[in-house]
Design a protein around this motif. Sequence first.
Motif, short mmCIF file in Angstrom:
data_model
loop_
_atom_site.label_atom_id
_atom_site.label_comp_id
_atom_site.label_asym_id
_atom_site.label_seq_id
_atom_site.Cartn_x
_atom_site.Cartn_y
_atom_site.Cartn_z
N TRP A 127 40.70 36.93 35.38
CA TRP A 127 41.61 35.51 35.79
C TRP A 127 41.57 34.55 34.90
CZ3 TRP A 127 45.21 34.47 39.29
CH2 TRP A 127 45.36 33.05 39.63
N GLN A 128 40.38 34.43 34.39
CA GLN A 128 40.10 33.22 33.40
C GLN A 128 40.95 33.35 32.05
OE1 GLN A 128 35.93 33.10 32.74
NE2 GLN A 128 35.74 31.43 34.74
N HIS A 129 41.07 34.57 31.67
CA HIS A 129 42.09 35.17 30.58
C HIS A 129 43.33 34.75 30.85
CE1 HIS A 129 43.28 37.00 27.02
NE2 HIS A 129 43.43 38.34 27.65
N LEU A 130 43.85 35.34 32.17
CA LEU A 130 45.03 35.21 32.32
C LEU A 130 45.60 33.65 32.51
CD1 LEU A 130 48.03 36.36 33.65
CD2 LEU A 130 46.89 35.98 35.66
N GLN A 131 44.74 32.98 32.79
CA GLN A 131 44.97 31.30 33.07
C GLN A 131 45.07 30.82 31.66
OE1 GLN A 131 45.84 29.84 36.12
NE2 GLN A 131 45.82 32.14 36.41
#
Length: 124
Positions: free
Chosen positions: A96-100
Amino acid sequence: MPVRSLNSSVMGWPNRDQVEAALRRWVGQITQPPTSLQAVGYFGSYARNEAGVGSDLDLVIIVDHSDAPPYMRSHRWNLHHLPVPTEAIVYTQAEWQHLQQSQSRFAQTLATETIWVFPEGVDE
C-alpha cells in the motif's frame, strides 16, 4: 441483493447508505478477534454516489502482511454477506505504501475516492 416490491415487479437495489451500513457491520464482525487487518475502504461508483441497479462494491483492504499471492488474497474474506456483488483488492501495508508513492493514476483515484470505514476516520 435486489428486493422485489410487494405491489409491483420493479426491482430495488441497495443505496449507498444501506451498502455502507452493511459494510460497517461486516467489518465489525471480522475485526472482533485480533487480525492483521489495518484498514477497509470502498471506492468506485458507491464512493462517488453514482451507483445504480447492478453496481458492485469495490473494496480496498490493507493487512499487515500476507503469504498469499495478491490474486488469491481476496478469497480469504467472505464477502457474500454484503448486499451487492463485491470485489476486494487486498494489499499488505508495504504494498500500500509503495502504491501511494508511485503516484500512478490508480493510486491517485484511491487517494481521492476511497471512503474508509475501518478504522474510523482513517486517512491513509
